[in-house]
Design a protein around this motif. Structure first.
Motif, PDB file in Angstrom:
ATOM      1  N   ALA A  64       0.808  -1.085   0.034  1.00 53.92           N
ATOM      2  CA  ALA A  64      -0.126   0.008  -0.032  1.00 53.92           C
ATOM      3  C   ALA A  64       0.969   1.407   0.139  1.00 53.92           C
ATOM      4  O   ALA A  64       0.368   2.422  -0.202  1.00 53.92           O
ATOM      5  CB  ALA A  64      -0.964   0.092   1.207  1.00 53.92           C
ATOM      6  N   ASN A  65       2.160   1.124   0.197  1.00 58.94           N
ATOM      7  CA  ASN A  65       3.049   2.271   0.325  1.00 58.94           C
ATOM      8  C   ASN A  65       3.351   2.630  -0.994  1.00 58.94           C
ATOM      9  O   ASN A  65       3.732   1.821  -1.881  1.00 58.94           O
ATOM     10  CB  ASN A  65       4.145   1.917   0.961  1.00 58.94           C
ATOM     11  N   HIS A  66       3.677   3.975  -1.421  1.00 60.78           N
ATOM     12  CA  HIS A  66       3.736   4.422  -2.792  1.00 60.78           C
ATOM     13  C   HIS A  66       5.194   4.080  -3.052  1.00 60.78           C
ATOM     14  O   HIS A  66       5.423   3.890  -4.272  1.00 60.78           O
ATOM     15  CB  HIS A  66       3.722   6.042  -2.744  1.00 60.78           C
ATOM     16  N   SER A  67       6.161   4.158  -2.393  1.00 64.36           N
ATOM     17  CA  SER A  67       7.573   3.437  -2.536  1.00 64.36           C
ATOM     18  C   SER A  67       7.486   2.166  -3.158  1.00 64.36           C
ATOM     19  O   SER A  67       8.547   1.516  -3.592  1.00 64.36           O
ATOM     20  CB  SER A  67       8.435   3.496  -1.337  1.00 64.36           C
ATOM     21  N   PHE A  68       6.802   1.237  -2.504  1.00 62.71           N
ATOM     22  CA  PHE A  68       6.515  -0.274  -3.052  1.00 62.71           C
ATOM     23  C   PHE A  68       6.919  -0.308  -4.313  1.00 62.71           C
ATOM     24  O   PHE A  68       7.655  -1.088  -4.968  1.00 62.71           O
ATOM     25  CB  PHE A  68       5.253  -0.983  -2.540  1.00 62.71           C
ATOM     26  N   GLU A  69       5.753   0.085  -5.463  1.00 63.18           N
ATOM     27  CA  GLU A  69       6.030   0.069  -6.714  1.00 63.18           C
ATOM     28  C   GLU A  69       7.507   0.892  -7.369  1.00 63.18           C
ATOM     29  O   GLU A  69       7.902   0.111  -8.185  1.00 63.18           O
ATOM     30  CB  GLU A  69       4.606   0.539  -7.521  1.00 63.18           C
ATOM     31  N   LEU A  70       7.580   1.769  -6.801  1.00 58.82           N
ATOM     32  CA  LEU A  70       8.936   2.553  -7.342  1.00 58.82           C
ATOM     33  C   LEU A  70      10.169   1.532  -7.036  1.00 58.82           C
ATOM     34  O   LEU A  70      10.822   1.367  -8.034  1.00 58.82           O
ATOM     35  CB  LEU A  70       9.110   3.745  -6.465  1.00 58.82           C
ATOM     36  N   ILE A  71      10.276   0.716  -5.979  1.00 53.66           N
ATOM     37  CA  ILE A  71      11.369   0.141  -5.639  1.00 53.66           C
ATOM     38  C   ILE A  71      10.818  -1.132  -6.513  1.00 53.66           C
ATOM     39  O   ILE A  71      12.222  -1.778  -7.144  1.00 53.66           O
ATOM     40  CB  ILE A  71      11.295  -0.339  -4.376  1.00 53.66           C
ATOM     41  N   ARG A  72      10.128  -1.512  -6.649  1.00 53.79           N
ATOM     42  CA  ARG A  72       9.786  -2.935  -7.473  1.00 53.79           C
ATOM     43  C   ARG A  72      10.235  -2.703  -8.872  1.00 53.79           C
ATOM     44  O   ARG A  72      10.862  -3.444  -9.313  1.00 53.79           O
ATOM     45  CB  ARG A  72       8.257  -3.426  -7.521  1.00 53.79           C
ATOM     46  N   GLN A  73       9.686  -1.416  -9.577  1.00 60.04           N
ATOM     47  CA  GLN A  73       9.823  -1.202 -10.611  1.00 60.04           C
ATOM     48  C   GLN A  73      11.545  -0.852 -11.100  1.00 60.04           C
ATOM     49  O   GLN A  73      11.952  -1.261 -12.033  1.00 60.04           O
ATOM     50  CB  GLN A  73       8.985   0.047 -11.326  1.00 60.04           C
ATOM     51  N   SER A  74      11.999  -0.174 -10.218  1.00 66.93           N
ATOM     52  CA  SER A  74      13.368   0.332 -10.425  1.00 66.93           C
ATOM     53  C   SER A  74      14.376  -0.851  -9.921  1.00 66.93           C
ATOM     54  O   SER A  74      15.666  -0.909 -10.653  1.00 66.93           O
ATOM     55  CB  SER A  74      13.742   1.666  -9.749  1.00 66.93           C
ATOM     56  N   GLY A  75      13.984  -1.616  -9.096  1.00 69.85           N
ATOM     57  CA  GLY A  75      15.008  -2.680  -8.454  1.00 69.85           C
ATOM     58  C   GLY A  75      15.936  -2.024  -7.620  1.00 69.85           C
ATOM     59  O   GLY A  75      16.977  -2.699  -7.181  1.00 69.85           O
ATOM     60  N   SER A  76      15.752  -0.929  -6.875  1.00 71.31           N
ATOM     61  CA  SER A  76      16.603  -0.336  -6.104  1.00 71.31           C
ATOM     62  C   SER A  76      15.985   0.549  -4.907  1.00 71.31           C
ATOM     63  O   SER A  76      14.932   1.013  -5.285  1.00 71.31           O
ATOM     64  CB  SER A  76      17.818   0.254  -6.850  1.00 71.31           C
TER      65      SER A  76
END
Length: 190
Positions: A64-76
């Motif tokens: 549910a955190n906005h960072s979750f997908e950013l991290i998943r997509q960037s891998g970092s």
């Protein structure tokens, strides 16, 4: 024969959701992430060292955190360790979504570009660890990321910076006096 002279504790049963108050050893960190034109910083109250070499760190980040997908997509991401003096900023960052506001700007944080990853580090934090996802097998089932630290920077301080440790219910502990027992350790165990 030795006699046990250590204090013994009476331990009543406690609610299971309060276990974290006793097991949250690591400092609260600020995790930065970036993917495409989006970036974010989130407060994370729990992470765990999983291996020393390579340096692996496990983090549970809610889907549910906005960072979750950013991290998943960037891998970092970058794991930044704030000093205890940033407690109000740490709480503020944790109370709003990066999907709605630029938290770096809102809280006056100075970003420095990542060297090995796209996410920035935070200049007001005394240590920053650039990370790449090492293992994502537990992300779908448990939101658990295993990161490998690929670059680490830390300020050289005259005395150790005090860190925040979250115990739940809006309560923090601040690290205190350091006790050196390194002389008692087998050098291979340090």
């Amino acid at each position: 024969m030795s006699v046990n002279r250590h204090r013994r504790f009476t331990k009543p049963v406690m609610p299971l959701d309060l276990v974290r108050r006793h097991l949250e050893p690591g400092p609260v960190v600020l995790v930065t992430s970036a993917h495409g034109s989006s970036r974010n910083v989130m407060t994370l109250g729990w992470q765990t060292v999983m291996e020393f070499s390579p340096s692996l760190v496990g983090c549970m980040i809610s889907a549910a955190n906005h960072s979750f997908e950013l991290i998943r997509q960037s891998g970092s991401c970058v794991i930044n360790v704030p000093p205890a003096s940033l407690i109000d900023t740490v709480v503020g960052i944790g109370n709003i979504s990066g999907a709605d506001v630029d938290k770096f700007e809102t809280f006056g944080l100075t970003t420095e570009p990542g060297v090995e990853v796209a996410a920035p580090s935070i200049a007001e934090c005394f240590a920053s660890f650039e990370c790449r996802i090492s293992d994502d097998r537990l992300v779908t089932s448990h939101n658990f990321f295993i990161f490998e630290v690929v670059r680490a920077t830390a300020a050289r301080l005259a005395r150790p910076s005090r860190t925040l440790h979250y115990t739940g219910d809006g309560v923090f502990m601040i690290s205190g006096r350091r006790v050196d027992r390194s002389a008692l350790f087998d050098p291979r165990m340090l």
